[in-house]
Design an enzyme around this catalytic site. Structure first.
Site, PDB file in Angstrom:
ATOM      1  N   HIS A  34      26.473  24.214 -89.025  1.00 25.31           N
ATOM      2  CA  HIS A  34      26.969  22.866 -88.754  1.00 25.31           C
ATOM      3  C   HIS A  34      26.550  21.912 -89.868  1.00 25.31           C
ATOM      4  O   HIS A  34      25.362  21.751 -90.128  1.00 25.31           O
ATOM      5  CB  HIS A  34      26.407  22.397 -87.407  1.00 25.31           C
ATOM      6  CG  HIS A  34      26.920  21.066 -86.970  1.00 25.31           C
ATOM      7  ND1 HIS A  34      26.085  20.041 -86.597  1.00 25.31           N
ATOM      8  CD2 HIS A  34      28.181  20.588 -86.869  1.00 25.31           C
ATOM      9  CE1 HIS A  34      26.822  18.993 -86.259  1.00 25.31           C
ATOM     10  NE2 HIS A  34      28.093  19.287 -86.421  1.00 25.31           N
TER      11      HIS A  34
ATOM     12  N   HIS B 231      34.362  13.550 -85.989  1.00 26.34           N
ATOM     13  CA  HIS B 231      34.740  14.911 -85.594  1.00 26.34           C
ATOM     14  C   HIS B 231      36.180  14.988 -85.094  1.00 26.34           C
ATOM     15  O   HIS B 231      36.718  16.078 -84.941  1.00 26.34           O
ATOM     16  CB  HIS B 231      33.817  15.424 -84.488  1.00 26.34           C
ATOM     17  CG  HIS B 231      32.440  15.778 -84.974  1.00 26.34           C
ATOM     18  ND1 HIS B 231      31.478  14.832 -85.223  1.00 26.34           N
ATOM     19  CD2 HIS B 231      31.863  16.971 -85.265  1.00 26.34           C
ATOM     20  CE1 HIS B 231      30.363  15.438 -85.636  1.00 26.34           C
ATOM     21  NE2 HIS B 231      30.575  16.736 -85.680  1.00 26.34           N
TER      22      HIS B 231
ATOM     23  N   ARG C 218      28.702  -0.239 -93.268  1.00 25.20           N
ATOM     24  CA  ARG C 218      28.452   1.182 -93.129  1.00 25.20           C
ATOM     25  C   ARG C 218      27.563   1.375 -91.899  1.00 25.20           C
ATOM     26  O   ARG C 218      26.353   1.163 -91.943  1.00 25.20           O
ATOM     27  CB  ARG C 218      27.762   1.729 -94.383  1.00 25.20           C
ATOM     28  CG  ARG C 218      27.928   3.242 -94.646  1.00 25.20           C
ATOM     29  CD  ARG C 218      27.581   4.128 -93.496  1.00 25.20           C
ATOM     30  NE  ARG C 218      27.802   5.550 -93.800  1.00 25.20           N
ATOM     31  CZ  ARG C 218      28.244   6.421 -92.920  1.00 25.20           C
ATOM     32  NH1 ARG C 218      28.554   6.056 -91.689  1.00 25.20           N
ATOM     33  NH2 ARG C 218      28.364   7.699 -93.259  1.00 25.20           N
TER      34      ARG C 218
ATOM     35  N   CYS D 242      25.758   1.274-101.035  1.00 20.99           N
ATOM     36  CA  CYS D 242      25.678   2.570-100.363  1.00 20.99           C
ATOM     37  C   CYS D 242      25.470   3.673-101.403  1.00 20.99           C
ATOM     38  O   CYS D 242      26.046   3.616-102.497  1.00 20.99           O
ATOM     39  CB  CYS D 242      26.951   2.831 -99.571  1.00 20.99           C
ATOM     40  SG  CYS D 242      26.873   4.381 -98.650  1.00 20.99           S
TER      41      CYS D 242
ATOM     42  N   TYR E  96      21.409  11.670 -97.882  1.00 18.97           N
ATOM     43  CA  TYR E  96      20.930  10.713 -98.897  1.00 18.97           C
ATOM     44  C   TYR E  96      19.878  11.327 -99.822  1.00 18.97           C
ATOM     45  O   TYR E  96      18.817  10.767-100.063  1.00 18.97           O
ATOM     46  CB  TYR E  96      20.406   9.420 -98.239  1.00 18.97           C
ATOM     47  CG  TYR E  96      21.503   8.689 -97.515  1.00 18.97           C
ATOM     48  CD1 TYR E  96      22.457   7.957 -98.224  1.00 18.97           C
ATOM     49  CD2 TYR E  96      21.630   8.770 -96.135  1.00 18.97           C
ATOM     50  CE1 TYR E  96      23.502   7.325 -97.571  1.00 18.97           C
ATOM     51  CE2 TYR E  96      22.672   8.139 -95.467  1.00 18.97           C
ATOM     52  CZ  TYR E  96      23.595   7.425 -96.192  1.00 18.97           C
ATOM     53  OH  TYR E  96      24.631   6.807 -95.539  1.00 18.97           O
TER      54      TYR E  96
HETATM   55  N1  MTE Z   1      20.779   0.591 -90.320  1.00 19.17           N
HETATM   56  C1  MTE Z   1      21.036   1.027 -89.073  1.00 19.17           C
HETATM   57  N2  MTE Z   1      20.228   0.636 -88.070  1.00 19.17           N
HETATM   58  N3  MTE Z   1      22.082   1.841 -88.812  1.00 19.17           N
HETATM   59  C2  MTE Z   1      22.922   2.260 -89.820  1.00 19.17           C
HETATM   60  O1  MTE Z   1      23.882   2.995 -89.551  1.00 19.17           O
HETATM   61  N4  MTE Z   1      23.404   2.232 -92.248  1.00 19.17           N
HETATM   62  C3  MTE Z   1      22.724   2.176 -93.544  1.00 19.17           C
HETATM   63  C4  MTE Z   1      22.037   0.840 -93.745  1.00 19.17           C
HETATM   64  N5  MTE Z   1      21.270   0.482 -92.577  1.00 19.17           N
HETATM   65  C5  MTE Z   1      22.656   1.827 -91.153  1.00 19.17           C
HETATM   66  C6  MTE Z   1      21.563   0.957 -91.352  1.00 19.17           C
HETATM   67  C7  MTE Z   1      23.574   2.426 -94.691  1.00 19.17           C
HETATM   68  S1  MTE Z   1      23.866   4.042 -95.089  1.00 19.17           S
HETATM   69  C8  MTE Z   1      23.994   1.427 -95.516  1.00 19.17           C
HETATM   70  S2  MTE Z   1      24.854   1.779 -96.926  1.00 19.17           S
HETATM   71  C9  MTE Z   1      23.730   0.009 -95.190  1.00 19.17           C
HETATM   72  O2  MTE Z   1      23.022  -0.146 -93.987  1.00 19.17           O
HETATM   73  C10 MTE Z   1      25.025  -0.758 -95.067  1.00 19.17           C
HETATM   74  O3  MTE Z   1      24.776  -2.108 -94.790  1.00 19.17           O
HETATM   75  P1  MTE Z   1      25.965  -3.074 -94.412  1.00 19.17           P
HETATM   76  O4  MTE Z   1      26.765  -2.438 -93.316  1.00 19.17           O
HETATM   77  O5  MTE Z   1      25.359  -4.369 -94.009  1.00 19.17           O
HETATM   78  O6  MTE Z   1      26.800  -3.218 -95.664  1.00 19.17           O
HETATM   79 MO    MO Z   2      25.127   4.185 -97.020  1.00 14.88          MO
END
Ligand code: MTE
Ligand code: MO
Length: 469
Positions: free
Chosen positions: A40, A65, A139, A185, A320
């Site tokens: 997975h 999914h 995101r 991101c 990441y």
């Molecule tokens: N924080 C939480 N709690 N949950 C999330 O899904 N996504 C992360 C980060 N912080 C995320 C998070 C990712 S991968 C990114 S790139 C950024 O938040 C995006 O921030 P934005 O949506 O304010 O642009």
């Molecule tokens: Mo991200």
């Protein structure tokens, strides 16, 4: 399918571990996914939680999914049908966790609906040094949590021990700082890397970045009040109020050296561009770790944990991270690569856009874009060519953070150039590359930086446009 065996939920429920074989249900179907679990792409820890029951609530959360390819893959593992009575009981829809999402601006190009992921068109992106909150890329990995300011708390812990619980007012009582910082991101510009070779991840264009002002308390001030000895710890972990069906929150961490350094400007932000942070961007409090990959800038901040260890979430441990171009899904070992923190130097051409028809003025076309480097490294130069590098033209750096101190250039730099074009050409390919204060330069192509998850996509940006003389 009609010829397949019928099972009731009680029987299915017994297949809840690898030893007893792992069965799941989806709509009417019963599936034996035992042999798939270790393959997975999202890891085995979450999928195993659906063992012996329905996969549907998981796919409501991890809605990426819901594609024909994945339905087909699941169908290939079908072993039977759910008994009629049980199928009816199962179809009673649980509340959609995405029913309370905020309203979004129509200009955003949607990359994923549930969880919501979207970016602004590149031509809008470089319209202003400060990105309007409505056009700032989003995101999310999970549903946006609903948080009441009056009952909001932020827990502070050292390892397992809770040291303190702050209210929103407590956070506001700390000295108030405002910084301007880009958030990007780790998968920004992934769609270009994907053209090199297939990879896994959302297909971001150049817009998974924004630049905003962030106001709040400094993390170092808040940590100071915990009365802990920093030397006994290595990382500061963050957990969000957004969580998956099993209750595990989004989580990430940064090295403690970054967290306690006043000059690293790590902010527990409650304002974005002078307004309360919008729900999509982390209302009421998110951490901004300037110069560090977006994934560590945890939104809807619920808990800060000072620890010897990194955060154990899948996003810190099995996502990441960067790998060699020769690492594939059969031989990848996520434990062997460090988590991405500070980002490398990158730039993008935002206008003209690919395939646009441009009318040269006095033999020149206007090209605009952004450049940025992680770790507070200033952009010192942006080079642009449209003859495959025979001639490089230096762009004007139009907007940069003029107040930033040395080594604390958290904002992006907006650049532009009037690029001479050949009268004889009907088409031209523009390349851009940026140089940062450490003389780091972007790599020429994606070929040798390709990685299976499509992170750190910082090769020269190349845009081909039509010319109408
Ligand atoms: N924080 C939480 N709690 N949950 C999330 O899904 N996504 C992360 C980060 N912080 C995320 C998070 C990712 S991968 C990114 S790139 C950024 O938040 C995006 O921030 P934005 O949506 O304010 O642009
Ligand atoms: Mo991200």
């Amino acid at each position: 399918r009609e010829n397949l065996k019928t099972y009731n939920m009680e029987e299915i429920g017994k297949h809840d571990s690898k030893k007893n074989r792992v069965w799941v249900t989806f709509k009417q179907g019963v599936y034996d996914i035992t042999d798939f679990i270790d393959m997975h792409p999202g890891g085995s820890s979450k999928i195993i939680m659906a063992a012996g029951s329905s996969i549907e609530p998981f796919w409501t959360i991890f809605a990426n999914h819901n594609t024909p390819e994945i339905y087909e893959l699941l169908e290939s593992m079908r072993i039977g049908n759910i008994s009629k009575e049980d199928a009816i009981n199962n179809s009673i829809n649980e509340n959609d966790p995405y029913s309370k999402e905020p309203r979004r601006h129509k200009a955003l190009k949607i990359n994923g609906q549930k969880p919501f992921c979207a970016e602004p068109p590149s031509s809008l992106l470089i319209e202003s040094f400060i990105t309007p909150v409505e056009l700032f890329y989003v995101r999310n990995h999970l549903p946006v949590p609903e948080i009441d300011l009056k009952t909001y708390t932020l827990e502070l812990a050292a390892e397992e021990t809770t040291k303190k619980t702050l209210t929103f007012e407590d956070i506001k009582n700390y000295p108030k700082y405002t910084i301007t910082s880009a958030v990007m991101c780790g998968g920004n510009r992934r769609s270009e890397m994907a053209k090199e070779k297939q990879l896994k991840g959302l297909s971001w264009d150049v817009g998974a970045v924004g630049n905003a002002t962030w106001t709040g308390a400094k993390l170092c001030d808040v940590l100071k009040d915990l009365g802990i000895n920093e030397d006994n710890y290595n990382h500061v972990q963050f957990e969000g109020y957004d969580s998956d069906p099993s209750g595990s929150p989004y989580g990430a961490s940064i090295p403690i050296s970054k967290a306690v350094d006043p000059r690293a400007d790590v902010i527990l932000a409650y304002e974005m561009n002078g307004q309360p942070i919008p729900r999509d961007h982390g209302f009421p409090v998110r951490v901004i770790v300037p110069g560090v990959v977006g994934a560590r800038n945890v939104k809807w901040l619920a808990k800060i944990i000072v620890s010897k260890e990194e955060n154990q979430s899948q996003w810190q441990q099995c996502d990441y991270k960067g790998f060699s171009p020769s690492t594939d899904w059969d031989n990848v070992d996520f434990s062997k690569a460090p988590a991405i923190q500070e980002m490398p130097v990158i730039s993008a051409i935002c206008t003209p856009v690919p395939c646009e028809t441009v009318v040269p003025i006095n033999g020149k076309i206007n090209v605009k874009g952004y450049a940025w480097s992680g770790g507070g490294r200033k952009i010192i130069r942006v080079d642009v060519t449209n003859d495959q590098g025979k001639t490089w033209h230096t762009a004007n750096l139009d907007c940069e953070d003029t107040n930033a101190k040395e080594g604390r250039y958290w904002s992006w730099t907006l650049w532009s150039i009037d690029l001479p074009v050949d009268k004889k050409c009907k088409e031209t390919e523009i390349w851009a590359k940026a140089v940062d204060a450490s003389y780091n330069v972007q790599p020429e192509s994606f070929k040798n930086i390709w990685n299976l998850r499509g992170f750190l996509c910082n090769a020269y940006h190349r845009v081909t446009v039509q010319l109408k003389h």
